[in-house]
Design a protein around this motif. Structure first.
Motif, PDB file in Angstrom:
ATOM      1  N   THR A  80       0.825  -1.205   0.000  1.00  0.00           N
ATOM      2  CA  THR A  80       0.000   0.000   0.000  1.00  0.00           C
ATOM      3  C   THR A  80       0.862   1.258   0.000  1.00  0.00           C
ATOM      4  O   THR A  80       0.535   2.247  -0.676  1.00  0.00           O
ATOM      5  CB  THR A  80      -0.921  -0.001   1.224  1.00  0.00           C
ATOM      6  OG1 THR A  80      -0.130  -0.196   2.404  1.00  0.00           O
ATOM      7  CG2 THR A  80      -1.952  -1.103   1.123  1.00  0.00           C
ATOM      8  N   ASP A  81       1.970   1.244   0.762  1.00  0.00           N
ATOM      9  CA  ASP A  81       2.846   2.410   0.801  1.00  0.00           C
ATOM     10  C   ASP A  81       3.588   2.594  -0.514  1.00  0.00           C
ATOM     11  O   ASP A  81       3.751   3.717  -1.007  1.00  0.00           O
ATOM     12  CB  ASP A  81       3.840   2.287   1.960  1.00  0.00           C
ATOM     13  CG  ASP A  81       3.142   2.263   3.304  1.00  0.00           C
ATOM     14  OD1 ASP A  81       2.042   2.835   3.397  1.00  0.00           O
ATOM     15  OD2 ASP A  81       3.683   1.678   4.248  1.00  0.00           O
ATOM     16  N   LEU A  82       4.068   1.482  -1.100  1.00  0.00           N
ATOM     17  CA  LEU A  82       4.758   1.575  -2.387  1.00  0.00           C
ATOM     18  C   LEU A  82       3.784   2.051  -3.468  1.00  0.00           C
ATOM     19  O   LEU A  82       4.157   2.832  -4.354  1.00  0.00           O
ATOM     20  CB  LEU A  82       5.371   0.221  -2.753  1.00  0.00           C
ATOM     21  CG  LEU A  82       6.234   0.189  -4.010  1.00  0.00           C
ATOM     22  CD1 LEU A  82       7.376   1.197  -3.925  1.00  0.00           C
ATOM     23  CD2 LEU A  82       6.776  -1.216  -4.245  1.00  0.00           C
ATOM     24  N   VAL A 133       6.367   9.164   3.044  1.00  0.00           N
ATOM     25  CA  VAL A 133       6.323   7.698   3.027  1.00  0.00           C
ATOM     26  C   VAL A 133       7.726   7.137   2.921  1.00  0.00           C
ATOM     27  O   VAL A 133       8.103   6.204   3.645  1.00  0.00           O
ATOM     28  CB  VAL A 133       5.437   7.199   1.869  1.00  0.00           C
ATOM     29  CG1 VAL A 133       5.522   5.680   1.763  1.00  0.00           C
ATOM     30  CG2 VAL A 133       3.993   7.629   2.081  1.00  0.00           C
ATOM     31  N   LEU A 134       8.530   7.683   2.031  1.00  0.00           N
ATOM     32  CA  LEU A 134       9.894   7.176   1.857  1.00  0.00           C
ATOM     33  C   LEU A 134      10.728   7.383   3.118  1.00  0.00           C
ATOM     34  O   LEU A 134      11.507   6.505   3.515  1.00  0.00           O
ATOM     35  CB  LEU A 134      10.561   7.870   0.663  1.00  0.00           C
ATOM     36  CG  LEU A 134       9.996   7.531  -0.711  1.00  0.00           C
ATOM     37  CD1 LEU A 134      10.702   8.342  -1.779  1.00  0.00           C
ATOM     38  CD2 LEU A 134      10.132   6.040  -1.004  1.00  0.00           C
ATOM     39  N   LEU A 183      13.735  10.843  -1.633  1.00  0.00           N
ATOM     40  CA  LEU A 183      13.278  11.230  -2.963  1.00  0.00           C
ATOM     41  C   LEU A 183      14.255  12.243  -3.532  1.00  0.00           C
ATOM     42  O   LEU A 183      14.574  13.244  -2.888  1.00  0.00           O
ATOM     43  CB  LEU A 183      11.870  11.831  -2.880  1.00  0.00           C
ATOM     44  CG  LEU A 183      11.325  12.438  -4.180  1.00  0.00           C
ATOM     45  CD1 LEU A 183      11.119  11.352  -5.245  1.00  0.00           C
ATOM     46  CD2 LEU A 183      10.000  13.169  -3.917  1.00  0.00           C
ATOM     47  N   GLU A 184      14.722  12.000  -4.758  1.00  0.00           N
ATOM     48  CA  GLU A 184      15.623  12.919  -5.449  1.00  0.00           C
ATOM     49  C   GLU A 184      14.993  13.315  -6.784  1.00  0.00           C
ATOM     50  O   GLU A 184      14.473  12.457  -7.504  1.00  0.00           O
ATOM     51  CB  GLU A 184      16.990  12.269  -5.691  1.00  0.00           C
ATOM     52  CG  GLU A 184      17.745  11.938  -4.409  1.00  0.00           C
ATOM     53  CD  GLU A 184      19.089  11.288  -4.685  1.00  0.00           C
ATOM     54  OE1 GLU A 184      19.406  11.093  -5.890  1.00  0.00           O
ATOM     55  OE2 GLU A 184      19.812  10.975  -3.731  1.00  0.00           O
ATOM     56  N   PRO A 208      17.235   3.893  -1.542  1.00  0.00           N
ATOM     57  CA  PRO A 208      17.498   3.685  -0.101  1.00  0.00           C
ATOM     58  C   PRO A 208      18.461   4.730   0.429  1.00  0.00           C
ATOM     59  O   PRO A 208      19.301   5.260  -0.300  1.00  0.00           O
ATOM     60  CB  PRO A 208      18.109   2.275  -0.070  1.00  0.00           C
ATOM     61  CG  PRO A 208      17.755   1.641  -1.368  1.00  0.00           C
ATOM     62  CD  PRO A 208      17.655   2.758  -2.359  1.00  0.00           C
ATOM     63  N   GLY A 209      18.342   4.996   1.717  1.00  0.00           N
ATOM     64  CA  GLY A 209      19.244   5.928   2.371  1.00  0.00           C
ATOM     65  C   GLY A 209      18.579   7.242   2.632  1.00  0.00           C
ATOM     66  O   GLY A 209      18.229   7.965   1.711  1.00  0.00           O
ATOM     67  N   GLY A 210      18.372   7.520   3.976  1.00  0.00           N
ATOM     68  CA  GLY A 210      17.689   8.778   4.306  1.00  0.00           C
ATOM     69  C   GLY A 210      18.599   9.970   4.164  1.00  0.00           C
ATOM     70  O   GLY A 210      19.779   9.876   4.005  1.00  0.00           O
TER      71      GLY A 210
END
Length: 448
Positions: free
Chosen positions: A350-352, A422-423, A430-431, A446-448
């Motif tokens: 659902t999140d994806l 969400v990410l 997000l980039e 991946p990677g905050g």
């Protein structure tokens, strides 16, 4: 940083304790060794004294003599450090050749018959001597002549032996100290290993690989593990309550929003198009806000619950593309899916779907004719379009709540903000960049 490292503090404390203990042991062992050497030297002196007493005689003219001196050759070597001397009450004096022209300054004291005295006296050349003496009676005819026999040794021998022992002992204790320091380091590392496991467990919980800390830990660490697990349980309960309240609020607003949109439809039927359009815009904006809050509640409960989640990417993309292809904007778009079969992402379905749905919806509204979805080598997903794109100076603004660069479009400008939230819940980011197709390139990695 040493003061802030428990491992280094324990190792440093252990090394200091070892150093102090070995220093005390070194001094104590050196003192004990010197005492042991002194006892051995004293035993040797008593043996020489017995030999000396056995060789004392009085000549026919009454002169004191030693007919059989001790056999150690050092007694014949001048100033060798080993001496003997015999005297009587009449002033007679016989001494070893090793004394040369010196005499032993024996203390003026009364020695009982057969008693052995032990003294430390100054000797030739300022040497410090250990002296063993004894008083005996020699029978000369019907008379008894008291004599005083003494044997002495230079204590420099004892001091030299102690210094040599201390040097050898220092080397041995140094090696022992290194071994003990190494053993202490190993012990500290093994002792702190449960804390490393605890840190790794917390990291796995944070990354979503685990729900709770393992309880198979030493009893000293177990209370901390239980407290952390209790805190996690309390957090989950609070998250569930928050999700429930947000869901109740959102669902409670659904009915009034539906009624509002129904009123707008009736106004449209009456010909009041401007008013109907304004009400519909407000209703849709409110509806997106409600959807956003539902998404946030869902993310708080899924992205941080510590469960291991994975969603297959290709089927989800095809279902989203099939929905968008039926929209007016999507009918003119060619969708390209470059995702290997079986690719899975560590996000709930659902999140994806929320993330990719918003990105694809945004790309569909702005693309001219082409959209490409590709899986990157770093494990991320890129959504590209051939639309006008977004200037580099504006890319940070579009992820803010309610920010829309295209004021002509519909919606409340929450799509990219929801994607970012969400990410972030999953430790992703997000980039935004420029696509090779000419438009916007949105990358989830991946990677905050």
């Amino acid at each position: 940083m040493t003061g802030r490292s428990l491992r280094l503090r324990l190792i440093a404390g252990g090394a200091a304790a070892i150093l102090i203990a070995l220093s005390i042991a070194g001094v104590g062992l050196t003192v004990l060794f010197e005492r042991h050497v002194t006892r051995n030297v004293t035993d040797d002196l008593e043996l020489h004294l017995k030999q000396l007493l056995a060789g004392i005689a009085i000549s026919a003219d009454g002169q004191l003599a030693v007919t059989r001196p001790p056999v150690d050759p050092r007694f014949a070597d001048p100033l060798s450090g080993l001496y003997w001397q015999v005297s009587d009450d009449r002033g007679g004096l016989v001494r070893s050749r090793s004394l040369w022209d010196a005499t032993l300054p024996l203390a003026v004291d009364q020695i009982a018959q057969g008693e052995v005295h032990l003294h430390e006296l100054p000797g030739p050349g300022g040497a410090r001597l250990l002296v063993v003496e004894r008083r005996a009676l020699l029978a000369v005819g019907d008379k008894s002549v008291p004599v005083r026999a003494a044997v002495a040794v230079d204590l420099a021998r004892v001091s030299a032996a102690g210094a040599a022992f201390a040097r050898d002992l220092m080397i041995a204790l140094g090696i022992l100290g290194l071994v003990l320091a190494l053993a202490t380091s190993v012990q500290v590392l093994l002792g702190l290993r449960p804390l490393d496991r605890l840190r790794s467990g917390v990291a796995r919980i944070r990354s979503g690989e685990s729900r709770r800390l393992q309880v198979d830990v030493p009893v000293e660490v177990l209370p901390l593990v239980e407290e952390v697990n209790g805190l996690l349980d309390a957090r989950d309960r609070e998250i569930e309550r928050s999700r429930g309240r947000a869901a109740d609020l959102a669902h409670g607003l659904k009915t009034p929003l539906a009624a509002l949109l129904a009123d707008a439809e009736r106004l449209r039927e009456r010909g009041e198009l401007d008013l109907a359009r304004d009400i519909e815009a407000v209703g849709e904006a409110m509806s997106r806000h409600v959807d956003r809050e539902l998404a946030r509640a869902r993310v708080q409960g899924s992205g941080s619950r510590g469960t291991t989640i994975a969603t297959e990417l290709e089927p989800l993309l095809r279902s989203l593309v099939a929905i968008l292809a039926r929209t007016p904007d999507g009918q003119r778009i060619s969708f390209e899916i470059a995702v290997p079969e079986g690719t899975r992402l560590p996000l709930a379905r659902t999140d994806l779907a929320e993330v990719l749905g918003n990105l694809l919806d945004n790309a569909t509204r702005h693309a001219r004719a082409r959209i490409r979805i590709a899986f990157g080598p770093d494990g991320g997903v890129a959504v590209e379009d051939d639309g006008p794109g977004i200037a580099a100076t504006q890319r940070l603004k579009v992820t803010e709540r309610g920010m829309r660069l295209d004021q002509r479009g519909e919606g409340a400008g929450l799509g990219l903000a929801i994607v970012q939230e969400v990410l972030e819940a999953y430790g992703w980011r997000l980039e935004l960049g420029t696509s090779e197709l000419g438009g916007l390139k949105a990358i989830c990695r991946p990677g905050g």
